[in-house]
Design a protein around this motif. Structure first.
Motif, short mmCIF file in Angstrom:
data_model
loop_
_atom_site.label_atom_id
_atom_site.label_comp_id
_atom_site.label_asym_id
_atom_site.label_seq_id
_atom_site.Cartn_x
_atom_site.Cartn_y
_atom_site.Cartn_z
N TRP A 223 0.11 7.56 1.26
CA TRP A 223 0.76 6.56 2.42
C TRP A 223 2.12 6.69 2.47
O TRP A 223 2.90 6.63 3.51
CB TRP A 223 0.13 5.42 2.23
CG TRP A 223 -1.25 5.08 2.30
CD1 TRP A 223 -2.15 4.95 1.43
CD2 TRP A 223 -2.09 5.18 3.51
NE1 TRP A 223 -3.37 5.11 1.91
CE2 TRP A 223 -3.33 5.13 3.39
CE3 TRP A 223 -1.55 5.46 5.00
CZ2 TRP A 223 -4.32 5.14 4.36
CZ3 TRP A 223 -2.57 5.48 5.95
CH2 TRP A 223 -3.99 5.29 5.72
N ILE A 278 8.72 0.11 3.15
CA ILE A 278 8.90 -0.62 4.50
C ILE A 278 10.16 -0.51 4.88
O ILE A 278 10.51 -0.31 6.21
CB ILE A 278 8.21 -2.25 4.26
CG1 ILE A 278 6.98 -2.14 3.98
CG2 ILE A 278 8.53 -2.98 5.38
CD1 ILE A 278 6.31 -3.51 3.49
N LEU A 281 11.17 2.67 6.52
CA LEU A 281 10.65 2.61 7.70
C LEU A 281 11.37 1.74 8.79
O LEU A 281 11.65 2.54 9.93
CB LEU A 281 9.02 2.32 7.75
CG LEU A 281 7.98 3.29 7.54
CD1 LEU A 281 6.63 2.55 7.29
CD2 LEU A 281 8.02 4.54 8.56
N SER A 285 13.14 3.62 12.03
CA SER A 285 12.37 3.45 13.24
C SER A 285 13.23 2.63 14.33
O SER A 285 12.89 2.68 15.41
CB SER A 285 10.85 2.79 13.14
OG SER A 285 10.32 3.48 12.12
N ASN B 144 6.13 1.28 12.25
CA ASN B 144 4.76 1.51 12.15
C ASN B 144 3.92 0.57 11.68
O ASN B 144 3.68 0.36 10.43
CB ASN B 144 4.27 2.96 12.02
CG ASN B 144 3.04 3.40 11.97
OD1 ASN B 144 2.13 2.58 11.50
ND2 ASN B 144 2.80 4.63 12.47
N ILE B 146 0.73 0.54 10.98
CA ILE B 146 -0.31 0.88 10.12
C ILE B 146 0.34 0.98 8.52
O ILE B 146 -0.29 0.51 7.65
CB ILE B 146 -0.86 2.39 10.46
CG1 ILE B 146 -1.40 2.44 11.85
CG2 ILE B 146 -1.56 3.14 9.54
CD1 ILE B 146 -1.90 3.73 12.20
N LEU B 147 1.48 1.82 8.64
CA LEU B 147 2.21 1.93 7.14
C LEU B 147 2.75 0.69 6.62
O LEU B 147 2.50 0.50 5.28
CB LEU B 147 3.21 3.14 7.41
CG LEU B 147 2.92 4.36 7.55
CD1 LEU B 147 3.86 5.38 8.06
CD2 LEU B 147 2.11 5.07 6.45
N VAL B 148 3.32 -0.23 7.26
CA VAL B 148 3.77 -1.42 6.78
C VAL B 148 2.50 -2.47 6.40
O VAL B 148 2.59 -2.76 5.19
CB VAL B 148 4.65 -2.30 8.12
CG1 VAL B 148 4.87 -3.57 7.60
CG2 VAL B 148 5.84 -1.58 8.36
N LEU B 150 -0.39 -1.47 5.27
CA LEU B 150 -0.90 -0.88 4.40
C LEU B 150 -0.07 -0.89 2.92
O LEU B 150 -0.31 -1.28 1.82
CB LEU B 150 -1.15 0.62 4.59
CG LEU B 150 -2.18 1.07 3.33
CD1 LEU B 150 -3.40 1.30 4.13
CD2 LEU B 150 -1.90 2.36 2.75
#
Lengths: 307, 356
Positions: A223, A278, A281, A285, B144, B146-148, B150
């Motif tokens: 992941w 996190i 991301l 993002s 996203n 999904i990733l967060v 998870l």
């Protein structure tokens, strides 16, 4: 200065599985396919590589078997999403769930079996250079392979006709199909390559990083690799940066634990890679335009020639 | 030459027939798998799917396992309908168990009939807060979900592990990583003598009914459907995408948290490092298998619950490895997704290749 070499070597070890898995997924996503099964394929590769290594004692065969297992699992994903037009998000999740179960089943007789780690390279003269000698010339073959693959992917994607076609399929499959490119076949190759790389990442985990098999030993690395592709905005060079950043972070966290600093409980230190994922991301993002400019336009969408 | 031809409308027949087809294919592959592993397939399948249901105790166990699966899957399905992919239900379940269980520890020795309901509400809040993180990061920073969600599952697991090995550890527990047993008054009442079936199952049934009402009869349910099916239309109609993301994530998080609180106040009765055998992930399969429809989800939850207790029974009776359960569950989802092609496409045999 004495510490520098071991630290760099450990960073390399922690980063290599991430680099393999992420560079494979990058190619998959460049072709317009989102495979969330990386974690499952890593586990499949890890368990098969470990079993083959224990049973045959041949580490080359083990590495090949790990990659092959990843590719076989990816072919399942390809059959469903490319052949039977199934939803890619759901199928990828299914692949991860299936991979966790299958690897636990296959590996249950091997938990606790000892294994000698992959041999490290040793070049007389070069490997003996202080500090950099071991870092540059004293790793196992897979580490060098990970850089070769990354360089190869960068060259293929941006310097060859095949790479251009693959990217065009990811951007606009309808147009690529209209010109006459075999969209499905190109995506199939990309997915298989991604699977093989995830399998290699898994093989590195169970053969070299921690030479053993344990259920769910990838611990979310699949992941994190998916997140790294976003972090890298789909550029191979930045995948290396991301993977090594995370490798460094993992090591820093392990190091703090090793120093026995009881001020912070180990569980909180173990959270660091996940929370860092996190944060990274979010930082990347945040700029929605940049993501839209860099992400393959057709990612995650089912392709059918009739539109 | 086999070709797929898009149907003008989705096939209602195959929409409901494919889950059955997937189950049949899974059982057949299971028989092959058992044979490969060196077991008599008939004997193994009987141990897996029939033996657990022979007595009322087994049926009670079935409802115990189906309860969290159905409750979580209902929440996930609401999000999946709107293309909001909450994959971190396992983490939200864990948080619900922590907050719910924490209340049981806080009021230890001062229990009353008010405590179990308070724990359930606390669990819902805990799960909702955990799901609010991906909701916030998605709507504010475009990250996203999904990733967060998870990644937060791993964080929640570590947090639980810290609590049960650290501040909440039972001082009389011989060093085992777990809290003390909750007081009698903090446990959910069981329904029948001779069975562990507890009040969680009626709660799951009520959740199913509530979700059906929400999806079929409410305005927000309609908005969720439109956002999922045709995002542009939802935009023109002025439905706020951000509000849908918040609503679906909070709802699925709260339900996963509820399931976590039910688990610790029902069958487990204390906090341990592993409170769930992957219910949060299996619920994803349940949601799809049930066609994202509340009633379908209830049936699918019962079936997946059977795969859990079947796995345990096959392990005891035949020594089959417990990991077979995970393989079964993964296969089932694969077959379902594969046969789903029949819902949207026709398979046509073309005898000659078309001239291009």
């Amino acid at each position: 200065m004495d510490l520098l070499a071991p630290i760099m070597i450990s960073i390399i070890a922690a980063s290599t599985p991430l680099l393999f898995a992420a560079i494979g997924e990058l190619v998959v996503e460049k072709s317009g396919v989102l495979n969330l099964g990386v974690e499952g394929m890593m586990l499949g590769g890890a368990v098969i590589a470990f079993i083959v290594s224990v049973e045959t004692g041949n580490s080359t065969l083990a590495v090949v078997a790990g990659a092959a297992m990843g590719a076989v699992m990816a072919s399942l994903f390809a059959l469903l999403t490319l052949g039977l037009l199934a939803n890619q998000v759901a199928t990828g999740l299914a692949l991860t769930l299936f991979g966790i179960g299958l690897s636990a089943l296959l590996g249950q007789g091997y938990v606790g079996t000892p294994l000698k780690a992959l041999p490290k390279l040793s070049i007389t003269g070069l490997s003996d250079i202080p500090i950099l000698g071991l870092v540059l010339f004293g790793q196992d073959v897979l580490v060098y392979l990970s850089f070769l693959v990354t360089g190869g992917v960068a060259w293929f994607l941006y310097r060859t006709r095949g790479g251009l076609i693959l990217r065009s399929v990811g951007e606009n499959p309808q147009a690529a199909h209209a010109i006459g490119f075999p969209v499905i076949r190109i995506r199939l190759f990309a997915v298989l390559f991604g699977g093989a790389m995830a399998g290699l990442g898994g093989a590195y985990l169970s053969l070299s990083y921690t030479p053993m098999w344990a259920e769910e030993m990838s611990a979310g690395r699949g992941w994190i690799a998916l997140a790294l592709v976003v972090f890298a905005t789909w550029r191979p060079g930045r995948v290396v940066v991301g993977a090594y950043l995370f490798g460094g972070l993992t090591l820093a966290q392990l190091h703090l634990q090793g120093m026995g600093s009881t001020a912070i409980p180990s569980q909180f230190l173990n959270m660091v890679p996940y929370i860092a994922t996190i944060v990274v991301l979010v930082l990347i993002s945040r700029d929605a335009t940049r993501i839209r400019m860099n992400a393959p336009a057709s990612i995650g969408k089912v392709f059918h020639p009739d539109g | 030459m086999i070709a797929l031809e898009r149907r003008p409308n989705t096939s209602r027949f195959w929409l409901y027939a494919t889950p059955l087809l997937a189950v049949i294919l899974t059982v057949l592959s299971g028989a092959i798998l058992f044979t490969v592993l060196g077991f008599d397939p008939i004997e193994a399948l009987t141990a897996y799917f029939i033996s657990p249901l022979r007595d009322s105790y087994g049926l009670g166990e079935l409802t115990i396992k189906a309860t969290p699966l159905a409750i979580i899957a209902i929440g996930l399905a609401i999000g999946f309908r709107a293309n909001v992919w909450n994959i971190g239900a396992e983490g939200q379940l864990t948080l619900g168990a922590i907050t719910g269980g924490g209340l049981a520890l806080l009021f230890y020795g001062a229990e009353g009939p008010w405590l179990p309901p308070l724990m359930l509400v606390g669990g819902m809040l805990g799960g909702a807060v955990w799901a609010a993180i991906p909701a916030f990061l998605r709507t504010r920073f475009n990250a996203n979900e999904i990733l967060v969600s998870l990644m937060l599952t791993y964080v929640a697991g570590l947090l639980l592990s810290y609590l049960v090995t650290g501040p909440w550890k039972d001082p009389m527990g011989f060093g085992f990583p777990r809290t003390r047993m909750f007081g009698e008054g903090a446990l959910l009442p069981t329904l029948f003598a001779g069975s562990r079936m507890h009040i969680g199952f009626p709660i799951a049934l009520a959740t199913v009914a509530g979700a059906w009402f929400l999806i079929a009869r409410s305005f927000i349910g309609f908005q969720i459907k439109v956002v999922g099916l045709t995002p542009p239309a939802a935009g023109y109609a002025g439905f706020s995408n951000k509000r849908i993301i918040w609503a679906t994530l909070l709802c699925s998080g709260a339900l996963a948290g509820l399931a976590g609180a039910i688990e610790v106040s029902g069958p487990i009765g204390q906090l341990t490092p592993s409170i769930s055998p992957g219910y949060g992930f299996t619920a994803i399969i349940v949601a799809f298998l049930g066609r994202l429809h509340p009633l379908g989800i209830l049936c699918a939850a019962m079936l997946m619950a059977l795969s859990y207790i079947g796995g345990e029974s096959a392990q005891i009776e035949l020594g089959l490895p417990l990991a077979v359960t995970g393989v079964f569950q993964g296969m089932l989802l694969f077959f379902l997704l594969a046969s789903d092609v029949l819902v949207h496409y026709r398979i046509r045999l073309r005898l000659t290749r078309e001239a291009v």
